[in-house]
Design an enzyme around this catalytic site. Structure first.
Site, PDB file in Angstrom:
ATOM      1  CG  ASP A  71      46.535  50.396   5.931  1.00  0.00           C
ATOM      2  OD1 ASP A  71      46.074  51.271   6.678  1.00  0.00           O
ATOM      3  OD2 ASP A  71      45.925  49.353   5.623  1.00  0.00           O
TER       4      ASP A  71
ATOM      5  CG  HIS B 232      42.272  50.927   2.490  1.00  0.00           C
ATOM      6  ND1 HIS B 232      43.254  50.303   1.745  1.00  0.00           N
ATOM      7  CD2 HIS B 232      42.360  50.389   3.734  1.00  0.00           C
ATOM      8  CE1 HIS B 232      43.900  49.429   2.513  1.00  0.00           C
ATOM      9  NE2 HIS B 232      43.374  49.459   3.731  1.00  0.00           N
TER      10      HIS B 232
ATOM     11  CG  HIS C 258      44.304  45.634   3.977  1.00  0.00           C
ATOM     12  ND1 HIS C 258      44.705  46.471   5.001  1.00  0.00           N
ATOM     13  CD2 HIS C 258      45.106  44.543   4.057  1.00  0.00           C
ATOM     14  CE1 HIS C 258      45.697  45.907   5.669  1.00  0.00           C
ATOM     15  NE2 HIS C 258      45.949  44.729   5.130  1.00  0.00           N
TER      16      HIS C 258
ATOM     17  CG  MET D 191      50.051  46.007   7.076  1.00  0.00           C
ATOM     18  SD  MET D 191      48.628  47.043   6.715  1.00  0.00           S
ATOM     19  CE  MET D 191      48.124  47.536   8.367  1.00  0.00           C
TER      20      MET D 191
ATOM     21  CG  MET E 167      44.184  42.885   7.483  1.00  0.00           C
ATOM     22  SD  MET E 167      43.828  44.431   8.356  1.00  0.00           S
ATOM     23  CE  MET E 167      42.573  45.093   7.276  1.00  0.00           C
TER      24      MET E 167
ATOM     25  CB  SER F 138      40.762  53.107   6.055  1.00  0.00           C
ATOM     26  OG  SER F 138      40.127  52.065   6.762  1.00  0.00           O
TER      27      SER F 138
ATOM     28  CG  MET G 274      40.009  43.552   9.996  1.00  0.00           C
ATOM     29  SD  MET G 274      40.389  44.551  11.437  1.00  0.00           S
ATOM     30  CE  MET G 274      41.045  46.033  10.638  1.00  0.00           C
TER      31      MET G 274
ATOM     32  CG  ASP H 145      41.165  48.463   6.544  1.00  0.00           C
ATOM     33  OD1 ASP H 145      42.141  47.960   5.963  1.00  0.00           O
ATOM     34  OD2 ASP H 145      41.088  49.661   6.845  1.00  0.00           O
TER      35      ASP H 145
HETATM   36  C1  DX5 Z   1      44.533  48.501  10.144  1.00  0.00           C
HETATM   37  C2  DX5 Z   1      43.889  48.869   8.813  1.00  0.00           C
HETATM   38  C3  DX5 Z   1      44.066  50.296   8.431  1.00  0.00           C
HETATM   39  C4  DX5 Z   1      43.435  51.269   9.381  1.00  0.00           C
HETATM   40  C5  DX5 Z   1      44.006  52.632   9.155  1.00  0.00           C
HETATM   41  O1  DX5 Z   1      44.414  47.141  10.344  1.00  0.00           O
HETATM   42  O2  DX5 Z   1      44.459  48.084   7.779  1.00  0.00           O
HETATM   43  O3  DX5 Z   1      43.619  50.521   7.100  1.00  0.00           O
HETATM   44  O4  DX5 Z   1      42.038  51.329   9.238  1.00  0.00           O
HETATM   45  O5  DX5 Z   1      43.465  53.483  10.128  1.00  0.00           O
HETATM   46  P1  DX5 Z   1      44.294  54.712  10.722  1.00  0.00           P
HETATM   47  O6  DX5 Z   1      44.579  55.617   9.556  1.00  0.00           O
HETATM   48  O7  DX5 Z   1      43.366  55.289  11.702  1.00  0.00           O
HETATM   49  O8  DX5 Z   1      45.561  54.155  11.309  1.00  0.00           O
HETATM   50 ZN    ZN Z   2      44.036  48.584   5.565  1.00  0.00          ZN
END
Ligand code: DX5
Ligand code: ZN
Length: 222
Positions: free
Chosen positions: A179, A34, A70, A141, A72, A9, A38, A36
């Site tokens: 994840d 990956h 991903h 998750m 969010m 990620s 948000m 992320d």
């Molecule tokens: C959380 C994200 C994850 C996160 C994982 O909201 O979806 O992908 O970045 O990070 P680690 O591996 O540090 O938990």
């Molecule tokens: Zn993620």
């Protein structure tokens, strides 16, 4: 079990050195990146958008890696086309953000990406039952979404095992991705429960070891 793949990620990467760090994970043999996304509404944090996907696309293509996005965000259907045009190969949406999930999954295919669905830690797997035949990836998750570097919620492993049984029961070939809070020391247990793709942010980009040493530690664990 050893067929499981690692999906670093980039949320935990050094954004000032994003290209070099993405190249380092790809050169280490990783085949998923990956991303992320948000929005400060669905989750209490704001991160990155299609511009970053576009920025990593040439490297991902050069190494033949999948860009795994991903989302969010609330109302993700507004941005599917933007992310697909930017280079997203997989677009994963949250069941909690999609009242018309079947329509959203079709819309992901229409923009030319592979659909994934995911659910928060407290959302039961039954919410996925009707959509499973239509998706290419299901993401469990194992932390509450919003931040990297949180601890793995231990009951997630049993959830992965139950989801593996649901997928097998319908002969699904969808990827089962997990994840949040994944480290070399819990990776094998999660893969044994049925995961095929493991996301890791802080365990790849954080700590004192180099990125390639961190990836090597995952390879040994698996
Ligand atoms: C959380 C994200 C994850 C996160 C994982 O909201 O979806 O992908 O970045 O990070 P680690 O591996 O540090 O938990
Ligand atoms: Zn993620």
């Amino acid at each position: 079990m050893s067929a499981a793949r690692l999906a670093p990620s980039i949320l935990s990467s050094d954004f000032a050195r994003l290209g070099a760090q993405v190249e380092e994970v790809l050169a280490a043999g990783v085949d998923y990146i990956h991303v992320d996304v948000m929005d400060g509404h669905f989750v209490p944090n704001i991160t990155i958008g299609p511009l970053i996907v576009e920025a990593v696309r040439p490297l991902a293509r050069q190494y033949g890696a999948v860009i795994d996005v991903h989302l969010m965000i609330e109302k993700p259907e507004r941005f599917l086309d933007d992310f697909a045009r930017a280079g997203a190969d997989i677009l994963t949406v949250h069941v909690e953000a999609c009242p018309h999930l079947h329509r959203t999954v079709q819309a992901i295919r229409e923009v030319g990406a592979r659909p994934g669905v995911t659910l928060n830690p407290a959302t039961p797997l039954i919410m996925l039952e009707e959509i499973l035949p239509y998706v290419d990836l299901v993401l469990v998750m194992s932390v509450n979404p919003g931040f990297g570097g949180q601890s793995y919620i231990p009951t997630s492993t049993a959830k992965v095992r139950r989801l593996r049984a649901m997928l097998d029961a319908i002969h699904s070939t969808a990827e089962l991705e997990v994840d949040g809070g994944i480290k070399p020391d819990n990776a094998a247990e999660i893969v044994a429960a049925g995961a095929t793709v493991l996301v890791a942010g802080s365990a790849v980009f954080g700590g004192l070891s180099s990125i390639s040493d961190n990836i090597a530690a995952f390879k040994r664990a698996l």
